[in-house]
Design an enzyme around this catalytic site. Sequence first.
Site, PDB file in Angstrom:
ATOM      1  N   TRP A  20      14.695  -0.995 -13.721  1.00 45.71           N
ATOM      2  CA  TRP A  20      13.902  -0.596 -14.883  1.00 45.71           C
ATOM      3  C   TRP A  20      14.858  -0.173 -15.996  1.00 45.71           C
ATOM      4  O   TRP A  20      15.822   0.550 -15.743  1.00 45.71           O
ATOM      5  CB  TRP A  20      12.982   0.562 -14.501  1.00 45.71           C
ATOM      6  CG  TRP A  20      11.998   0.923 -15.559  1.00 45.71           C
ATOM      7  CD1 TRP A  20      12.182   1.775 -16.604  1.00 45.71           C
ATOM      8  CD2 TRP A  20      10.657   0.437 -15.679  1.00 45.71           C
ATOM      9  NE1 TRP A  20      11.055   1.855 -17.379  1.00 45.71           N
ATOM     10  CE2 TRP A  20      10.094   1.042 -16.833  1.00 45.71           C
ATOM     11  CE3 TRP A  20       9.888  -0.447 -14.927  1.00 45.71           C
ATOM     12  CZ2 TRP A  20       8.789   0.787 -17.248  1.00 45.71           C
ATOM     13  CZ3 TRP A  20       8.588  -0.694 -15.344  1.00 45.71           C
ATOM     14  CH2 TRP A  20       8.053  -0.083 -16.484  1.00 45.71           C
ATOM     15  N   HIS A  50      12.682   4.612  -7.744  1.00 45.76           N
ATOM     16  CA  HIS A  50      11.695   3.594  -8.106  1.00 45.76           C
ATOM     17  C   HIS A  50      12.316   2.201  -8.154  1.00 45.76           C
ATOM     18  O   HIS A  50      11.845   1.320  -8.866  1.00 45.76           O
ATOM     19  CB  HIS A  50      11.039   3.962  -9.441  1.00 45.76           C
ATOM     20  CG  HIS A  50      10.335   5.276  -9.382  1.00 45.76           C
ATOM     21  ND1 HIS A  50       8.998   5.398  -9.072  1.00 45.76           N
ATOM     22  CD2 HIS A  50      10.799   6.539  -9.530  1.00 45.76           C
ATOM     23  CE1 HIS A  50       8.672   6.680  -9.052  1.00 45.76           C
ATOM     24  NE2 HIS A  50       9.742   7.388  -9.332  1.00 45.76           N
ATOM     25  N   ASP A  56       4.842   5.424  -5.730  1.00 48.48           N
ATOM     26  CA  ASP A  56       4.840   6.489  -6.739  1.00 48.48           C
ATOM     27  C   ASP A  56       4.064   7.679  -6.182  1.00 48.48           C
ATOM     28  O   ASP A  56       2.914   7.524  -5.769  1.00 48.48           O
ATOM     29  CB  ASP A  56       4.128   6.040  -8.012  1.00 48.48           C
ATOM     30  CG  ASP A  56       4.949   5.100  -8.871  1.00 48.48           C
ATOM     31  OD1 ASP A  56       6.120   4.858  -8.537  1.00 48.48           O
ATOM     32  OD2 ASP A  56       4.401   4.610  -9.877  1.00 48.48           O
ATOM     33  N   HIS A  60       5.234  11.837 -10.163  1.00 47.08           N
ATOM     34  CA  HIS A  60       6.005  10.921 -11.010  1.00 47.08           C
ATOM     35  C   HIS A  60       5.502  10.937 -12.456  1.00 47.08           C
ATOM     36  O   HIS A  60       6.289  10.865 -13.398  1.00 47.08           O
ATOM     37  CB  HIS A  60       5.912   9.511 -10.428  1.00 47.08           C
ATOM     38  CG  HIS A  60       6.573   8.446 -11.225  1.00 47.08           C
ATOM     39  ND1 HIS A  60       7.867   8.546 -11.694  1.00 47.08           N
ATOM     40  CD2 HIS A  60       6.117   7.222 -11.642  1.00 47.08           C
ATOM     41  CE1 HIS A  60       8.181   7.450 -12.360  1.00 47.08           C
ATOM     42  NE2 HIS A  60       7.140   6.638 -12.352  1.00 47.08           N
ATOM     43  N   GLU A 173       4.429  -0.320  -5.869  1.00 46.70           N
ATOM     44  CA  GLU A 173       4.826  -1.308  -6.864  1.00 46.70           C
ATOM     45  C   GLU A 173       5.945  -2.208  -6.333  1.00 46.70           C
ATOM     46  O   GLU A 173       6.676  -1.843  -5.427  1.00 46.70           O
ATOM     47  CB  GLU A 173       5.268  -0.616  -8.151  1.00 46.70           C
ATOM     48  CG  GLU A 173       4.132   0.154  -8.826  1.00 46.70           C
ATOM     49  CD  GLU A 173       4.572   1.136  -9.884  1.00 46.70           C
ATOM     50  OE1 GLU A 173       3.786   1.378 -10.822  1.00 46.70           O
ATOM     51  OE2 GLU A 173       5.693   1.686  -9.777  1.00 46.70           O
TER      52      GLU A 173
END
Length: 209
Positions: A20, A50, A56, A60, A173
């Site tokens: 990310w 992450h 999550d 978070h 995710e």
Amino acid sequence: METGRWIDITQPLTNDMAHWPGDTPFRFDLGVTKEQSGSVNIGEIRTSLHMGTHADAPFHFDEAGKKLHELDVNTYIGRARIIDVTMYTSLGQNELEGYDLEGAGRLLLKTSETNNPLVFPESFIELRPDIGPYLKSVGVFLLGIDVPSVDRTDSKELQTHHSLGDNGIHIVENLMLADAEPGDYEFIALPLAIHGADGSPVRAVIRKI
């Protein structure tokens, strides 16, 4: 997909994987080699929590939310339903009403034909905030997705994270679902027991029912 065989749907953690923007990349090294210690190799990692396939915790995105060690592990083990939503660029209640979600409990969204761990996607599906109340109304308590986030990369309000959290729906995710057929599966995606954490990598597997 063969019945009775566990299938790994986890993004592998590698030193060249995408991360990310602004997050701590994943890095694995041998901190101590067998040659140095005389007996064993000892690895060490540095990473955002992450990275790759991850869960999550509500903390978070919510200061008052539960932290990882406060979550029920049973949430991440049990029956799950995979549905194919690859035809949509935006997904909410209107689209989901066309699917049979009765008894799903855990819902995994197949949104992308490919999920390349080495390339951070320039864009991915938009999950609209009305998804939270709708999923709660049909009994879903865990939502899994095959992209990096339930919100867009540039989102600061994280409206969909909050919508899901406010409706008691837990988030996983970056699943790898390109080869998974729609249907019902046994599902395991256990986070690490990291006290006080906002999230954790998981090893996610499914087995056809």
